[in-house]
Write a protein that holds these residues in place. Structure first.
Motif, PDB file in Angstrom:
ATOM      1  N   PHE A  43       0.840  -1.199   0.000  1.00 50.29           N
ATOM      2  CA  PHE A  43       0.000   0.000   0.000  1.00 50.29           C
ATOM      3  C   PHE A  43       0.865   1.235   0.000  1.00 50.29           C
ATOM      4  O   PHE A  43       1.823   1.330   0.759  1.00 50.29           O
ATOM      5  CB  PHE A  43      -0.882  -0.010   1.264  1.00 50.29           C
ATOM      6  N   GLU A 100      -1.555   7.591  -0.036  1.00 51.63           N
ATOM      7  CA  GLU A 100      -1.861   8.764  -0.828  1.00 51.63           C
ATOM      8  C   GLU A 100      -3.255   9.259  -0.482  1.00 51.63           C
ATOM      9  O   GLU A 100      -4.173   8.460  -0.288  1.00 51.63           O
ATOM     10  CB  GLU A 100      -1.803   8.433  -2.323  1.00 51.63           C
ATOM     11  N   PHE A 107     -12.031  10.740  -0.823  1.00 59.10           N
ATOM     12  CA  PHE A 107     -13.141  10.981   0.102  1.00 59.10           C
ATOM     13  C   PHE A 107     -14.364  11.397  -0.714  1.00 59.10           C
ATOM     14  O   PHE A 107     -14.334  12.428  -1.400  1.00 59.10           O
ATOM     15  CB  PHE A 107     -12.809  12.100   1.094  1.00 59.10           C
ATOM     16  N   TRP A 167     -11.215   5.814  14.679  1.00 56.53           N
ATOM     17  CA  TRP A 167     -10.684   6.499  13.515  1.00 56.53           C
ATOM     18  C   TRP A 167      -9.598   7.449  14.005  1.00 56.53           C
ATOM     19  O   TRP A 167      -9.855   8.348  14.808  1.00 56.53           O
ATOM     20  CB  TRP A 167     -11.773   7.304  12.801  1.00 56.53           C
ATOM     21  N   ILE A 174      -5.580  12.008  10.820  1.00 55.88           N
ATOM     22  CA  ILE A 174      -4.596  11.794   9.761  1.00 55.88           C
ATOM     23  C   ILE A 174      -3.834  13.061   9.432  1.00 55.88           C
ATOM     24  O   ILE A 174      -2.961  13.054   8.558  1.00 55.88           O
ATOM     25  CB  ILE A 174      -5.259  11.254   8.473  1.00 55.88           C
ATOM     26  N   TYR A 197      -0.820  13.736   6.777  1.00 58.78           N
ATOM     27  CA  TYR A 197      -1.200  14.460   5.558  1.00 58.78           C
ATOM     28  C   TYR A 197      -1.402  15.941   5.863  1.00 58.78           C
ATOM     29  O   TYR A 197      -2.506  16.467   5.710  1.00 58.78           O
ATOM     30  CB  TYR A 197      -2.512  13.900   5.005  1.00 58.78           C
ATOM     31  N   TYR A 218     -22.205   8.159   6.339  1.00 54.11           N
ATOM     32  CA  TYR A 218     -21.632   7.500   5.158  1.00 54.11           C
ATOM     33  C   TYR A 218     -20.300   6.842   5.500  1.00 54.11           C
ATOM     34  O   TYR A 218     -20.047   5.688   5.124  1.00 54.11           O
ATOM     35  CB  TYR A 218     -21.454   8.520   4.031  1.00 54.11           C
ATOM     36  N   LEU A 219     -19.448   7.570   6.251  1.00 52.16           N
ATOM     37  CA  LEU A 219     -18.162   6.987   6.654  1.00 52.16           C
ATOM     38  C   LEU A 219     -18.384   5.769   7.544  1.00 52.16           C
ATOM     39  O   LEU A 219     -17.659   4.771   7.427  1.00 52.16           O
ATOM     40  CB  LEU A 219     -17.332   8.021   7.412  1.00 52.16           C
ATOM     41  N   ALA A 220     -19.375   5.840   8.441  1.00 50.07           N
ATOM     42  CA  ALA A 220     -19.631   4.713   9.328  1.00 50.07           C
ATOM     43  C   ALA A 220     -20.076   3.491   8.549  1.00 50.07           C
ATOM     44  O   ALA A 220     -19.743   2.363   8.902  1.00 50.07           O
ATOM     45  CB  ALA A 220     -20.700   5.096  10.357  1.00 50.07           C
ATOM     46  N   ASN A 245     -13.183   4.420   5.033  1.00 50.34           N
ATOM     47  CA  ASN A 245     -12.380   5.116   4.019  1.00 50.34           C
ATOM     48  C   ASN A 245     -11.005   4.491   3.982  1.00 50.34           C
ATOM     49  O   ASN A 245     -10.353   4.312   5.014  1.00 50.34           O
ATOM     50  CB  ASN A 245     -12.292   6.606   4.369  1.00 50.34           C
ATOM     51  N   GLN A 246     -10.547   4.159   2.785  1.00 50.06           N
ATOM     52  CA  GLN A 246      -9.318   3.401   2.692  1.00 50.06           C
ATOM     53  C   GLN A 246      -8.074   4.247   2.927  1.00 50.06           C
ATOM     54  O   GLN A 246      -7.188   3.866   3.683  1.00 50.06           O
ATOM     55  CB  GLN A 246      -9.234   2.739   1.305  1.00 50.06           C
ATOM     56  N   SER A 247      -8.023   5.439   2.293  1.00 49.63           N
ATOM     57  CA  SER A 247      -6.748   6.166   2.321  1.00 49.63           C
ATOM     58  C   SER A 247      -6.436   6.699   3.715  1.00 49.63           C
ATOM     59  O   SER A 247      -5.287   6.969   4.025  1.00 49.63           O
ATOM     60  CB  SER A 247      -6.758   7.295   1.297  1.00 49.63           C
ATOM     61  N   SER A 248      -7.462   6.883   4.555  1.00 55.42           N
ATOM     62  CA  SER A 248      -7.180   7.316   5.924  1.00 55.42           C
ATOM     63  C   SER A 248      -7.231   6.149   6.899  1.00 55.42           C
ATOM     64  O   SER A 248      -7.057   6.335   8.095  1.00 55.42           O
ATOM     65  CB  SER A 248      -8.189   8.383   6.338  1.00 55.42           C
ATOM     66  N   TRP A 286      -9.819   4.423   7.934  1.00 57.69           N
ATOM     67  CA  TRP A 286     -10.964   4.422   8.839  1.00 57.69           C
ATOM     68  C   TRP A 286     -11.863   3.254   8.444  1.00 57.69           C
ATOM     69  O   TRP A 286     -12.345   3.201   7.312  1.00 57.69           O
ATOM     70  CB  TRP A 286     -11.747   5.729   8.731  1.00 57.69           C
ATOM     71  N   ILE A 312     -17.895   0.963  10.739  1.00 52.31           N
ATOM     72  CA  ILE A 312     -18.252   0.468  12.074  1.00 52.31           C
ATOM     73  C   ILE A 312     -19.673  -0.055  12.118  1.00 52.31           C
ATOM     74  O   ILE A 312     -20.145  -0.513  13.156  1.00 52.31           O
ATOM     75  CB  ILE A 312     -18.098   1.576  13.137  1.00 52.31           C
TER      76      ILE A 312
END
Lengths: 197, 197
Positions: free
Chosen positions: A71, A74, A80, A154, A157, A161, B143-145, B149-152, B154, B157
């Motif tokens: 991975f 980025e 997002f 969570w 970040i 970043y 939406y995040l829950a 999110n891959q890049s951060s 998270w 849940i």
């Protein structure tokens, strides 16, 4: 059931020929023209803020200088969904604002006509909702990126970043400026519609 | 410069006694009364939706049946700042809507007066922004829950906190209904102000 005898007051102005040029304070309703001019200027400012927010968010992209076997770290706006929504929403708002400039000019030329202002109030409130939704949803993700959340595990970040975080925060601020301007526009247009003189 | 002789038309209605009950289409401007009544009904609906959203979100609380030595897994509305904002925002919106009902009644009694409608348009657009901001920011966290999110890094849940996720999603939907009703209210009020008859 009602008969009106009107001794038309405008005729005297037509004879003098100068009255419309004498400026706002002297004629009843001249302040409407002032409001329309301010409406036009605020719209130009909102175009700049909306396109600035979209461009700032769209160019936010940071790749960390380390990576694992599987991975590479980025972050860009399209990782997002919320940030993508802000970019699209602000681009739409900017496009609408440019297209609304002619109606604002009509309101300057004919300050007593209600139709163009009514049209602008209705469309403004629709795009006010779009702009607010984009700004607020991006703000909540930026908040999570800065602070993280314990109960969902969570992590923040922004330590990694940092450039990405700064740029997205700037875009959110610019988007909220658009929201503020829209609220001014709606209040000004409805004031101009409601008062007769 | 203008003299008006008014043979008051209302007197004949008073004598007949029935005319005001004959309904909107017969009198010029009667549709304004209809709009004012619809405004009042929509406001009642918005009160219910706003308080429903606040209550649903405020009671969202789930504790997972397993825990580690250091940490018990619990999610409630106040572990997410955004959800707290939705609760407070919706409570404020509900309170404003209740306080705005008297002005809506004034608009029913005097359908041709511009002042109460102008007052309502301006305050409605302020609280429209509050409602939209609360709904949109909560929606982005929901939406995040759901998706993570891959890049951060998270993680979603909602597999663990399924009840919590359902309840918060319901509150977000209810909050967006409030936003929709506000948009209808603004469009209706500005239509009523702009047209003379």
């Amino acid at each position: 059931m009602s008969s009106t005898i009107d001794i038309v007051p405008e005729s005297s102005n037509v004879i003098k020929g100068k009255a419309p040029l004498l400026g706002a304070p002297q004629r009843p309703g001249g302040w409407k023209k002032g409001l329309a001019i301010m409406d036009f200027i605020l719209r130009l400012g909102a175009v700049a803020a909306a396109l600035g927010a979209a461009a700032t968010m769209a160019t936010a992209d940071q790749t960390l200088p380390f990576f694992t076997q599987y991975f590479q770290f980025e972050a860009s706006y399209d990782s997002f969904t919320t940030f993508t929504f802000l970019v699209i929403g602000m681009a739409l708002v900017g496009g609408y604002l440019v297209l609304s400039l002619p109606f604002s000019i009509v309101a300057i030329i004919r300050p007593h006509a209600a139709a163009p202002r009514l049209f602008l109030i209705i469309l403004d409130s629709v795009f006010l909702v779009l702009a607010t939704a984009g700004a607020a949803s991006a703000a909540s993700v930026v908040y999570l990126a800065h602070n993280g959340n314990q109960s969902s595990n969570w992590l923040a970040i922004c330590n990694q970043y940092s450039d990405f975080c700064n740029q997205t925060s700037g875009a959110v601020v610019s988007a909220f400026i658009v929201v503020l301007i829209f609220m001014f526009l709606i209040v000004m247009s409805s004031l101009a519609i409601a008062k007769k003189h």
